[in-house]
Design a protein around this motif. Sequence first.
Motif, PDB file in Angstrom:
ATOM      1  N   LEU A   3     -15.917 -11.017 -62.566  1.00 47.41           N
ATOM      2  CA  LEU A   3     -14.862 -10.964 -63.576  1.00 47.41           C
ATOM      3  C   LEU A   3     -15.445 -10.754 -64.960  1.00 47.41           C
ATOM      4  CD1 LEU A   3     -12.843 -14.087 -62.401  1.00 47.41           C
ATOM      5  CD2 LEU A   3     -12.125 -11.716 -62.099  1.00 47.41           C
ATOM      6  N   GLU A   4     -14.686 -10.052 -65.787  1.00 48.84           N
ATOM      7  CA  GLU A   4     -15.057  -9.963 -67.211  1.00 48.84           C
ATOM      8  C   GLU A   4     -14.856 -11.342 -67.828  1.00 48.84           C
ATOM      9  OE1 GLU A   4     -12.723  -6.954 -69.022  1.00 48.84           O
ATOM     10  OE2 GLU A   4     -13.543  -5.346 -67.759  1.00 48.84           O
ATOM     11  N   PRO A   5     -15.600 -11.673 -68.902  1.00 50.29           N
ATOM     12  CA  PRO A   5     -15.520 -13.019 -69.498  1.00 50.29           C
ATOM     13  C   PRO A   5     -14.107 -13.483 -69.821  1.00 50.29           C
ATOM     14  CG  PRO A   5     -17.360 -11.813 -70.427  1.00 50.29           C
ATOM     15  CD  PRO A   5     -16.634 -10.847 -69.540  1.00 50.29           C
ATOM     16  N   GLN A   6     -13.270 -12.580 -70.368  1.00 46.96           N
ATOM     17  CA  GLN A   6     -11.913 -13.019 -70.731  1.00 46.96           C
ATOM     18  C   GLN A   6     -11.060 -13.303 -69.499  1.00 46.96           C
ATOM     19  OE1 GLN A   6     -10.729  -9.555 -73.041  1.00 46.96           O
ATOM     20  NE2 GLN A   6      -9.275  -8.965 -71.437  1.00 46.96           N
ATOM     21  N   ARG A   7     -11.272 -12.540 -68.417  1.00 48.60           N
ATOM     22  CA  ARG A   7     -10.534 -12.791 -67.177  1.00 48.60           C
ATOM     23  C   ARG A   7     -11.012 -14.086 -66.522  1.00 48.60           C
ATOM     24  NH1 ARG A   7      -6.047 -11.514 -66.862  1.00 48.60           N
ATOM     25  NH2 ARG A   7      -5.951 -11.263 -64.606  1.00 48.60           N
ATOM     26  N   TYR A   8     -12.316 -14.303 -66.570  1.00 51.70           N
ATOM     27  CA  TYR A   8     -12.881 -15.543 -66.030  1.00 51.70           C
ATOM     28  C   TYR A   8     -12.290 -16.745 -66.763  1.00 51.70           C
ATOM     29  CZ  TYR A   8     -16.275 -19.195 -64.905  1.00 51.70           C
ATOM     30  OH  TYR A   8     -16.869 -20.368 -64.507  1.00 51.70           O
ATOM     31  N   LYS A   9     -12.258 -16.640 -68.100  1.00 53.98           N
ATOM     32  CA  LYS A   9     -11.711 -17.733 -68.919  1.00 53.98           C
ATOM     33  C   LYS A   9     -10.230 -17.946 -68.610  1.00 53.98           C
ATOM     34  CE  LYS A   9     -11.234 -19.348 -73.666  1.00 53.98           C
ATOM     35  NZ  LYS A   9     -11.391 -19.046 -75.094  1.00 53.98           N
ATOM     36  N   TYR A  10      -9.488 -16.854 -68.428  1.00 56.14           N
ATOM     37  CA  TYR A  10      -8.062 -16.952 -68.113  1.00 56.14           C
ATOM     38  C   TYR A  10      -7.863 -17.736 -66.817  1.00 56.14           C
ATOM     39  CZ  TYR A  10      -3.596 -15.721 -66.059  1.00 56.14           C
ATOM     40  OH  TYR A  10      -2.370 -15.800 -65.437  1.00 56.14           O
ATOM     41  N   TYR A  11      -8.544 -17.302 -65.758  1.00 57.60           N
ATOM     42  CA  TYR A  11      -8.361 -17.962 -64.462  1.00 57.60           C
ATOM     43  C   TYR A  11      -8.838 -19.410 -64.492  1.00 57.60           C
ATOM     44  CZ  TYR A  11      -6.911 -13.744 -62.006  1.00 57.60           C
ATOM     45  OH  TYR A  11      -6.203 -12.643 -61.578  1.00 57.60           O
ATOM     46  N   LYS A  12      -9.948 -19.628 -65.160  1.00 55.93           N
ATOM     47  CA  LYS A  12     -10.486 -20.996 -65.236  1.00 55.93           C
ATOM     48  C   LYS A  12      -9.482 -21.922 -65.926  1.00 55.93           C
ATOM     49  CE  LYS A  12     -14.465 -23.601 -66.852  1.00 55.93           C
ATOM     50  NZ  LYS A  12     -15.767 -23.572 -67.508  1.00 55.93           N
ATOM     51  N   THR A  13      -8.930 -21.473 -67.046  1.00 59.52           N
ATOM     52  CA  THR A  13      -7.965 -22.277 -67.800  1.00 59.52           C
ATOM     53  C   THR A  13      -6.663 -22.443 -67.035  1.00 59.52           C
ATOM     54  OG1 THR A  13      -8.905 -21.477 -69.877  1.00 59.52           O
ATOM     55  CG2 THR A  13      -6.708 -22.452 -69.989  1.00 59.52           C
ATOM     56  N   GLN A  14      -6.152 -21.329 -66.519  1.00 56.69           N
ATOM     57  CA  GLN A  14      -4.865 -21.346 -65.826  1.00 56.69           C
ATOM     58  C   GLN A  14      -4.912 -22.249 -64.594  1.00 56.69           C
ATOM     59  OE1 GLN A  14      -2.296 -20.081 -67.120  1.00 56.69           O
ATOM     60  NE2 GLN A  14      -0.787 -19.595 -65.571  1.00 56.69           N
ATOM     61  N   LEU A  15      -5.931 -22.082 -63.783  1.00 55.74           N
ATOM     62  CA  LEU A  15      -6.039 -22.872 -62.551  1.00 55.74           C
ATOM     63  C   LEU A  15      -6.268 -24.346 -62.848  1.00 55.74           C
ATOM     64  CD1 LEU A  15      -8.085 -20.297 -60.479  1.00 55.74           C
ATOM     65  CD2 LEU A  15      -5.777 -21.112 -59.917  1.00 55.74           C
ATOM     66  N   GLU A 103      -1.935 -17.777 -58.350  1.00 50.79           N
ATOM     67  CA  GLU A 103      -3.103 -17.463 -59.180  1.00 50.79           C
ATOM     68  C   GLU A 103      -4.356 -17.308 -58.320  1.00 50.79           C
ATOM     69  OE1 GLU A 103      -3.387 -16.659 -62.327  1.00 50.79           O
ATOM     70  OE2 GLU A 103      -1.273 -16.995 -62.802  1.00 50.79           O
ATOM     71  N   CYS A 104      -4.474 -18.133 -57.289  1.00 51.88           N
ATOM     72  CA  CYS A 104      -5.623 -18.010 -56.372  1.00 51.88           C
ATOM     73  C   CYS A 104      -5.625 -16.649 -55.688  1.00 51.88           C
ATOM     74  CB  CYS A 104      -5.588 -19.109 -55.308  1.00 51.88           C
ATOM     75  SG  CYS A 104      -6.005 -20.745 -55.906  1.00 51.88           S
ATOM     76  N   GLN A 105      -4.445 -16.215 -55.247  1.00 58.33           N
ATOM     77  CA  GLN A 105      -4.333 -14.920 -54.567  1.00 58.33           C
ATOM     78  C   GLN A 105      -4.631 -13.767 -55.529  1.00 58.33           C
ATOM     79  OE1 GLN A 105      -0.408 -15.019 -52.854  1.00 58.33           O
ATOM     80  NE2 GLN A 105      -0.998 -16.477 -51.247  1.00 58.33           N
ATOM     81  N   ALA A 106      -4.148 -13.905 -56.774  1.00 62.83           N
ATOM     82  CA  ALA A 106      -4.419 -12.866 -57.777  1.00 62.83           C
ATOM     83  C   ALA A 106      -5.911 -12.788 -58.070  1.00 62.83           C
ATOM     84  CB  ALA A 106      -3.637 -13.159 -59.055  1.00 62.83           C
ATOM     85  N   LEU A 107      -6.549 -13.944 -58.158  1.00 67.56           N
ATOM     86  CA  LEU A 107      -7.995 -13.983 -58.398  1.00 67.56           C
ATOM     87  C   LEU A 107      -8.754 -13.329 -57.249  1.00 67.56           C
ATOM     88  CD1 LEU A 107     -10.593 -14.955 -59.823  1.00 67.56           C
ATOM     89  CD2 LEU A 107     -10.259 -17.174 -58.705  1.00 67.56           C
ATOM     90  N   THR A 108      -8.369 -13.655 -56.025  1.00 63.36           N
ATOM     91  CA  THR A 108      -9.022 -13.079 -54.850  1.00 63.36           C
ATOM     92  C   THR A 108      -8.864 -11.559 -54.841  1.00 63.36           C
ATOM     93  OG1 THR A 108      -8.582 -15.090 -53.592  1.00 63.36           O
ATOM     94  CG2 THR A 108      -9.110 -13.128 -52.321  1.00 63.36           C
TER      95      THR A 108
END
Length: 197
Positions: A3-15, A103-108
């Motif tokens: 993941l790009e840093p901003q996407r990683y941060k998004y998923y980390k925060t959201q989850l 969100e898990c499915q979107a991340l996968t």
Amino acid sequence: MPLEPQRYKYYKTQLSDLLQSATALIRTYYDALSCQAPQLNVQANRIWELSQRQRLVSGINEAAAATLLSACHDAYRPIYQFIDQQQKTVAEVAIVVADFERECQALTAELGPAVELKRCTLTEWSSWLAQALSVLQTQTKFLQLDSRSLLPTLVQSSAIKQFTQDLELTTHYKAKIVLGLAEALRRPELLPLSLAT
């Protein structure tokens, strides 16, 4: 692909936020159950006692029968209100758990099939949330069914026993829920840094 840093941060925060919201609601449910179960058992036994007295005087002293029936309904009200509130809490849990799973499915999907998520704690949390939700849904469904048998004109001693039994989570499920709640308080890392570019 990572993941790009901003996407990683998004998923980390959201989850993380969704996990905290879900566990807060599960804790609310569990705490209400722990605090109110003894009093609800008292109310159920009171319904039984009053309903027996009401049956004895019914047809003989209608005024006394009506007073006892009214007292039965007063004793029933806290049980009804408790179950209703627990069902609302479970409905909220279901919404948050569904959002977490989405969100898990979107991340996968974003990571692609090459990236392995099985060793990630995200998978464990997803499983724990699904199981906790299933346990709470099952308990509230049984309590709702039990409550129909606690109506003064229908109540039997077996209904009181069943209600008391269904108010108590099994030791296994109780332990899993308590352990998960304790783990969630530490705000676990859901995504390893290896997923970021």
